[in-house]
Design a protein around this motif. Structure first.
Motif, mmCIF file in Angstrom:
data_model
loop_
_atom_site.group_PDB
_atom_site.id
_atom_site.type_symbol
_atom_site.label_atom_id
_atom_site.label_comp_id
_atom_site.label_asym_id
_atom_site.label_seq_id
_atom_site.Cartn_x
_atom_site.Cartn_y
_atom_site.Cartn_z
ATOM 1 N N ARG A 60 0.828 -1.209 0.000
ATOM 2 C CA ARG A 60 0.000 0.000 0.000
ATOM 3 C C ARG A 60 0.857 1.250 0.000
ATOM 4 O O ARG A 60 0.530 2.244 -0.660
ATOM 5 N N ILE A 61 1.955 1.222 0.721
ATOM 6 C CA ILE A 61 2.871 2.364 0.716
ATOM 7 C C ILE A 61 3.452 2.563 -0.678
ATOM 8 O O ILE A 61 3.552 3.698 -1.182
ATOM 9 N N ALA A 62 3.840 1.462 -1.339
ATOM 10 C CA ALA A 62 4.409 1.563 -2.684
ATOM 11 C C ALA A 62 3.381 2.105 -3.672
ATOM 12 O O ALA A 62 3.716 2.897 -4.572
ATOM 13 N N GLN A 63 2.122 1.688 -3.533
ATOM 14 C CA GLN A 63 1.082 2.213 -4.413
ATOM 15 C C GLN A 63 0.890 3.711 -4.201
ATOM 16 O O GLN A 63 0.715 4.475 -5.166
ATOM 17 N N ALA A 64 0.926 4.142 -2.944
ATOM 18 C CA ALA A 64 0.789 5.574 -2.662
ATOM 19 C C ALA A 64 1.981 6.358 -3.197
ATOM 20 O O ALA A 64 1.827 7.484 -3.706
ATOM 21 N N GLN A 65 3.175 5.788 -3.102
ATOM 22 C CA GLN A 65 4.363 6.463 -3.645
ATOM 23 C C GLN A 65 4.271 6.572 -5.161
ATOM 24 O O GLN A 65 4.685 7.591 -5.733
ATOM 25 N N LEU A 66 3.751 5.541 -5.814
ATOM 26 C CA LEU A 66 3.580 5.605 -7.262
ATOM 27 C C LEU A 66 2.574 6.682 -7.651
ATOM 28 O O LEU A 66 2.805 7.455 -8.600
ATOM 29 N N GLN A 67 1.474 6.761 -6.932
ATOM 30 C CA GLN A 67 0.477 7.786 -7.228
ATOM 31 C C GLN A 67 1.054 9.182 -7.026
ATOM 32 O O GLN A 67 0.808 10.092 -7.833
ATOM 33 N N LEU A 68 1.859 9.367 -5.978
ATOM 34 C CA LEU A 68 2.468 10.662 -5.741
ATOM 35 C C LEU A 68 3.476 10.996 -6.834
ATOM 36 O O LEU A 68 3.579 12.168 -7.268
ATOM 37 N N ALA A 69 4.223 9.993 -7.300
ATOM 38 C CA ALA A 69 5.188 10.247 -8.377
ATOM 39 C C ALA A 69 4.476 10.637 -9.671
ATOM 40 O O ALA A 69 4.967 11.480 -10.436
ATOM 41 N N ARG A 70 3.335 10.038 -9.930
ATOM 42 C CA ARG A 70 2.594 10.378 -11.149
ATOM 43 C C ARG A 70 2.044 11.802 -11.102
ATOM 44 O O ARG A 70 1.930 12.465 -12.141
ATOM 45 N N THR A 71 1.680 12.274 -9.941
ATOM 46 C CA THR A 71 1.158 13.643 -9.852
ATOM 47 C C THR A 71 2.224 14.669 -10.201
ATOM 48 O O THR A 71 1.882 15.803 -10.600
ATOM 49 N N ALA A 72 3.505 14.303 -10.050
ATOM 50 C CA ALA A 72 4.565 15.256 -10.394
ATOM 51 C C ALA A 72 4.635 15.508 -11.888
ATOM 52 O O ALA A 72 5.283 16.471 -12.327
ATOM 53 N N GLY A 73 4.009 14.660 -12.697
ATOM 54 C CA GLY A 73 4.021 14.865 -14.143
ATOM 55 C C GLY A 73 3.151 16.025 -14.580
ATOM 56 O O GLY A 73 3.300 16.507 -15.715
ATOM 57 N N ARG A 74 2.239 16.470 -13.766
ATOM 58 C CA ARG A 74 1.399 17.633 -14.094
ATOM 59 C C ARG A 74 1.945 18.833 -13.340
ATOM 60 O O ARG A 74 1.964 18.850 -12.111
ATOM 61 N N PRO A 75 2.393 19.854 -14.054
ATOM 62 C CA PRO A 75 3.052 20.994 -13.399
ATOM 63 C C PRO A 75 2.061 21.828 -12.589
ATOM 64 O O PRO A 75 0.870 21.912 -12.901
ATOM 65 N N ASP A 76 2.579 22.459 -11.556
ATOM 66 C CA ASP A 76 1.782 23.369 -10.733
ATOM 67 C C ASP A 76 1.866 24.784 -11.308
ATOM 68 O O ASP A 76 2.894 25.212 -11.835
ATOM 69 N N TRP A 77 0.795 25.507 -11.168
ATOM 70 C CA TRP A 77 0.756 26.900 -11.618
ATOM 71 C C TRP A 77 1.101 27.808 -10.445
ATOM 72 O O TRP A 77 0.524 27.708 -9.368
ATOM 73 N N SER A 78 2.009 28.709 -10.699
ATOM 74 C CA SER A 78 2.332 29.743 -9.711
ATOM 75 C C SER A 78 1.680 31.049 -10.157
ATOM 76 O O SER A 78 1.878 31.489 -11.298
#
Length: 426
Positions: free
Chosen positions: A254-272
């Motif tokens: 479950r921790i590994a799945q959460a880490q994968l999901q967090l890594a995928r979110t980094a592919g979408r840039p944040d707007w400043s």
């Protein structure tokens, strides 16, 4: 603490004649030993102490990016027409980051997975500690049983010394027979002293699990020859599905799945973004300012982390399968050792020890009547004691295998015993 002080004071007031009365031995049960370890062992306390740390991290992960208040002053020390305070331009702005891709939810999920993983970790550590407690408790029980066997050996050797001395005085036996009997008695006393030392060391090792330097008990309860019933192998194998070690691997997944999901979110840039008000003294005007920025290449930079997280997650099913097979093989080995040791205990009790007891008594009668040599009697005495020691070793092996089975399956370390009758009871 005050109760101990009161007990000491009461002991000091007892007349000296009463101090010679031996105190009753303090016996420790396995329930009490397990309770002390579960309450005082630092390893379990360390795992519990990690919860506030992980909870603080979870609270931090649930926070959104902070907003920033900024003040910018231009032309403060300018020259020419913008000299002095007349040309100052002041901008007051508020800026922030707009997270995209579900980063907040991914952080929360990872923090919660780390918190949830504490429970199976604590269960595994607790089982390991309880198994070690049971093994050390068993070592004390074994030493106590060895003391009883040694006491029986000493008693029969003393009887032989007395008998050989009488025959020597009557001129019916040479002096060498008395010396041999005395040497065998000395060996039996050596076995008793060794068992006494082992019992003291085993008590210290057991008390060390809950942090005591001096054991507050003299003996433990329980009889090693009493073997509790054991379920069939297929039933025990089914219980492996809920083994704490596998639950711990599930938490890691479950921790590994959460880490994968967090890594995928980094592919979408944040707007400043930034918005504010600019005041120009030179022009005597006030205006609104706004802007935003978007980092480029976020998907390319996030790709290695995503591949790493995917690879780590893909390894876990193989690790779980390998661990399942290892647990199954260990369970099969422990179950076989328990069955073989239990069979040896029962057969020794039913078939071997009674016959050796009869043979030893017959040899003693024959020797007293002059129909057998002393060595025949002494050899049967030694064989009987050796058989009892072998039975005790088999019982210890059966209990050790049972402890391992209970640790693997996550079952309680206590079971209702099915007593095996001792030789004296027959």
């Amino acid at each position: 603490m005050w109760m101990r002080l009161a007990a000491i004071a009461a002991f000091a007031l007892v007349p000296r004649v009463h101090a010679q009365v031996p105190a009753s031995p303090v016996a420790l049960t396995l329930d009490a030993a397990i309770a002390r370890v579960a309450e005082r062992h630092p390893e379990l306390q360390l795992i519990d102490a990690q919860r506030p740390l992980l909870q603080a991290r979870a609270d931090a992960a649930a926070l959104r990016p902070a907003m920033t208040l900024g003040v910018e002053v231009e032309n403060l020390l300018g020259r020419g027409d913008s000299r002095g305070l007349q040309g100052v331009e002041t901008t007051v702005s508020l800026s922030g980051v707009l997270e995209r891709g579900g980063k907040l939810d991914a952080r929360r999920l990872l923090a919660q997975a780390n918190l949830d993983a504490l429970a199976p970790q604590r269960a595994t550590a607790r089982l390991d500690l309880l198994a070690e407690t049971a093994r050390r408790y068993l070592a004390v029980a074994r030493a106590q049983a060895a003391l009883r066997i040694a006491a029986e050996d000493i008693e029969q050797r003393r009887r032989a010394v007395s008998a050989t001395r009488q025959r020597l005085q009557a001129g019916a036996s040479p002096e060498s027979v008395l010396f041999t009997a005395q040497a065998m008695l000395a060996q039996a006393e050596l076995d008793r002293d060794r068992a006494t030392t082992e019992a003291a060391s085993a008590r210290i090792a057991l008390a060390a699990l809950w942090g005591e330097r001096e054991p507050d008990f003299d003996q433990v309860t329980g009889e090693p020859l009493q073997l509790p019933p054991l379920a069939g192998f297929n039933q025990l194998a089914e219980q492996l599905r809920a083994a704490p070690e596998l639950a711990e691997l599930l938490g890691e997944e479950r921790i590994a799945q959460a880490q994968l999901q967090l890594a995928r979110t980094a592919g979408r840039p944040d707007w400043s973004w930034q918005a504010g008000v600019r005041d120009s003294r030179a022009e005597g005007s006030t205006s609104l300012v706004a802007g935003f920025s978007l980092p480029l290449g976020s998907a390319r930079r996030a790709a290695p982390d995503i591949r790493e997280a995917e690879a780590g997650l893909a390894l876990l099913p193989y690790q779980r399968q390998a661990r399942q097979q290892q647990l199954y093989a260990t369970l099969a080995e422990a179950h076989g050792r328990h069955a073989g040791a239990r069979l040896e205990v029962e057969r020794m009790q039913r078939d071997v020890l009674p016959q050796l007891a009869k043979a030893e008594r017959a040899a003693e009668h024959a020797w007293r009547a002059g129909a057998a040599s002393y060595m025949e009697w002494a050899q049967l005495q030694a064989l009987r004691i050796e058989a009892r020691q072998r039975q005790l070793d088999a019982a210890i092996a059966a209990h050790t295998a049972l402890i391992e089975i209970q640790r693997l399956t996550g079952q309680p370390m206590l079971a209702t015993s099915a007593p095996v009758a001792t030789e004296s009871a027959r």
